[in-house]
Write a protein that holds these residues in place. Structure first.
Motif, PDB file in Angstrom:
ATOM      1  N   GLY A  97       0.797  -1.231   0.000  1.00 15.04           N
ATOM      2  CA  GLY A  97       0.000   0.000   0.000  1.00 15.04           C
ATOM      3  C   GLY A  97       0.818   1.265   0.000  1.00 15.04           C
ATOM      4  O   GLY A  97       0.323   2.329   0.363  1.00 15.04           O
ATOM      5  N   ILE A  98       2.068   1.184  -0.399  1.00 12.14           N
ATOM      6  CA  ILE A  98       2.955   2.348  -0.419  1.00 12.14           C
ATOM      7  C   ILE A  98       3.080   2.856  -1.850  1.00 12.14           C
ATOM      8  O   ILE A  98       3.387   2.078  -2.750  1.00 12.14           O
ATOM      9  N   PRO A  99       2.841   4.132  -2.101  1.00  9.36           N
ATOM     10  CA  PRO A  99       3.074   4.675  -3.443  1.00  9.36           C
ATOM     11  C   PRO A  99       4.564   4.571  -3.792  1.00  9.36           C
ATOM     12  O   PRO A  99       5.428   4.772  -2.930  1.00  9.36           O
ATOM     13  N   VAL A 100       4.847   4.262  -5.037  1.00 11.42           N
ATOM     14  CA  VAL A 100       6.227   4.030  -5.466  1.00 11.42           C
ATOM     15  C   VAL A 100       6.549   4.916  -6.663  1.00 11.42           C
ATOM     16  O   VAL A 100       5.797   4.936  -7.645  1.00 11.42           O
ATOM     17  N   ILE A 101       7.667   5.638  -6.572  1.00 12.50           N
ATOM     18  CA  ILE A 101       8.195   6.377  -7.711  1.00 12.50           C
ATOM     19  C   ILE A 101       9.308   5.518  -8.295  1.00 12.50           C
ATOM     20  O   ILE A 101      10.271   5.182  -7.607  1.00 12.50           O
ATOM     21  N   VAL A 102       9.152   5.157  -9.569  1.00 12.30           N
ATOM     22  CA  VAL A 102      10.116   4.286 -10.242  1.00 12.30           C
ATOM     23  C   VAL A 102      10.910   5.134 -11.229  1.00 12.30           C
ATOM     24  O   VAL A 102      10.355   5.688 -12.176  1.00 12.30           O
ATOM     25  N   ASN A 103      12.218   5.223 -11.000  1.00 11.89           N
ATOM     26  CA  ASN A 103      13.111   6.008 -11.837  1.00 11.89           C
ATOM     27  C   ASN A 103      13.884   5.043 -12.735  1.00 11.89           C
ATOM     28  O   ASN A 103      14.749   4.305 -12.267  1.00 11.89           O
ATOM     29  N   ILE A 140      -0.256  -2.777 -11.314  1.00  9.46           N
ATOM     30  CA  ILE A 140      -1.341  -1.843 -10.995  1.00  9.46           C
ATOM     31  C   ILE A 140      -2.689  -2.348 -11.498  1.00  9.46           C
ATOM     32  O   ILE A 140      -3.709  -2.059 -10.909  1.00  9.46           O
ATOM     33  N   PHE A 141      -2.656  -3.139 -12.577  1.00  6.97           N
ATOM     34  CA  PHE A 141      -3.905  -3.722 -13.049  1.00  6.97           C
ATOM     35  C   PHE A 141      -4.411  -4.767 -12.052  1.00  6.97           C
ATOM     36  O   PHE A 141      -5.591  -4.792 -11.714  1.00  6.97           O
ATOM     37  N   GLY A 142      -3.507  -5.604 -11.572  1.00  8.79           N
ATOM     38  CA  GLY A 142      -3.898  -6.664 -10.637  1.00  8.79           C
ATOM     39  C   GLY A 142      -4.342  -6.140  -9.288  1.00  8.79           C
ATOM     40  O   GLY A 142      -5.224  -6.709  -8.645  1.00  8.79           O
ATOM     41  N   LEU A 143      -3.731  -5.061  -8.819  1.00 13.42           N
ATOM     42  CA  LEU A 143      -4.051  -4.517  -7.495  1.00 13.42           C
ATOM     43  C   LEU A 143      -4.922  -3.264  -7.577  1.00 13.42           C
ATOM     44  O   LEU A 143      -5.108  -2.565  -6.586  1.00 13.42           O
ATOM     45  N   ARG A 144      -5.452  -2.975  -8.768  1.00 16.19           N
ATOM     46  CA  ARG A 144      -6.381  -1.875  -9.009  1.00 16.19           C
ATOM     47  C   ARG A 144      -5.814  -0.492  -8.666  1.00 16.19           C
ATOM     48  O   ARG A 144      -6.511   0.386  -8.205  1.00 16.19           O
ATOM     49  N   VAL A 202      10.298   8.186 -15.715  1.00 15.18           N
ATOM     50  CA  VAL A 202      10.002   8.207 -14.282  1.00 15.18           C
ATOM     51  C   VAL A 202       8.497   8.051 -14.123  1.00 15.18           C
ATOM     52  O   VAL A 202       7.728   8.816 -14.715  1.00 15.18           O
ATOM     53  N   PHE A 203       8.076   7.057 -13.320  1.00 18.52           N
ATOM     54  CA  PHE A 203       6.659   6.736 -13.183  1.00 18.52           C
ATOM     55  C   PHE A 203       6.263   6.714 -11.714  1.00 18.52           C
ATOM     56  O   PHE A 203       7.067   6.359 -10.843  1.00 18.52           O
ATOM     57  N   LEU A 204       5.015   7.068 -11.473  1.00 25.62           N
ATOM     58  CA  LEU A 204       4.444   7.033 -10.128  1.00 25.62           C
ATOM     59  C   LEU A 204       3.359   5.963 -10.091  1.00 25.62           C
ATOM     60  O   LEU A 204       2.404   6.018 -10.865  1.00 25.62           O
ATOM     61  N   LEU A 205       3.528   4.989  -9.200  1.00 29.51           N
ATOM     62  CA  LEU A 205       2.535   3.938  -8.997  1.00 29.51           C
ATOM     63  C   LEU A 205       1.800   4.247  -7.706  1.00 29.51           C
ATOM     64  O   LEU A 205       2.428   4.421  -6.657  1.00 29.51           O
ATOM     65  N   THR A 206       0.489   4.349  -7.770  1.00 28.88           N
ATOM     66  CA  THR A 206      -0.288   4.656  -6.572  1.00 28.88           C
ATOM     67  C   THR A 206      -1.330   3.575  -6.324  1.00 28.88           C
ATOM     68  O   THR A 206      -1.976   3.100  -7.261  1.00 28.88           O
ATOM     69  N   PRO A 207      -1.498   3.183  -5.068  1.00 30.78           N
ATOM     70  CA  PRO A 207      -2.531   2.212  -4.698  1.00 30.78           C
ATOM     71  C   PRO A 207      -3.917   2.787  -4.953  1.00 30.78           C
ATOM     72  O   PRO A 207      -4.077   3.999  -5.163  1.00 30.78           O
ATOM     73  N   PRO A 208      -4.950   1.940  -4.916  1.00 27.58           N
ATOM     74  CA  PRO A 208      -6.300   2.414  -5.266  1.00 27.58           C
ATOM     75  C   PRO A 208      -6.868   3.473  -4.334  1.00 27.58           C
ATOM     76  O   PRO A 208      -7.727   4.244  -4.734  1.00 27.58           O
TER      77      PRO A 208
END
Length: 147
Positions: free
Chosen positions: A81-87, A107-111, A121-127
């Protein structure tokens, strides 16, 4: 006074005047539901998990993977449940594409959601998180107006 002694005194089997000043409640340990008892955990993984649950919502992880093998760490952080910045700026383009594909499946699997912050650089955020995009640069005469 212990419960057996209190019951004996109530029934009149023991004289309670001599036990009036005796209190053995201090000798008893904490009750099983006490916070002091619950804070002691022998398995450190359980303690870390509890601390992570308390800190959820207050942390953002930044990951700069060196190869596709580091994608597992991204997945574990995001799953917690932690937002992740992927560089991905330091990776080879082929490996970077594999990591982006992995993140898209994650992100598709965990919505969750994924957003490009900058080039590679991408930001992954939980639902339960919402990304706010502010496209206007402020009104005339705003804070950064230097005229």
């Amino acid at each position: 006074m212990g419960s057996v002694r209190k019951a004996s005194a109530w029934l009149g089997l023991v004289d309670d005047s001599e036990m009036r000043y005796y209190d053995d409640d201090y000798a008893e340990g904490p009750e099983p539901g006490d916070a002091a008892r619950e804070s002691w955990v022998t398995d450190p993984r359980v303690r870390v998990t509890a601390e992570t649950a308390q800190d959820q919502g207050t942390r953002i992880a930044t990951v700069t993977p060196e190869g596709f093998s580091d994608a597992r760490g991204i997945g574990e952080l995001f799953r917690d449940g932690i937002p992740v910045i992927v560089n991905l700026t330091t990776m080879e383009p082929a490996d970077a594409k594999r990591v982006v594909d992995f993140c898209a499946g994650l992100i598709f699997g965990l919505r969750g959601s994924i957003e490009r912050v900058a080039t590679r650089v991408f930001l992954l955020t939980p639902p339960d998180y919402k990304i706010v995009n502010r496209t206007d640069r402020g009104a005339e005469g705003g804070f950064f107006n230097q005229s």
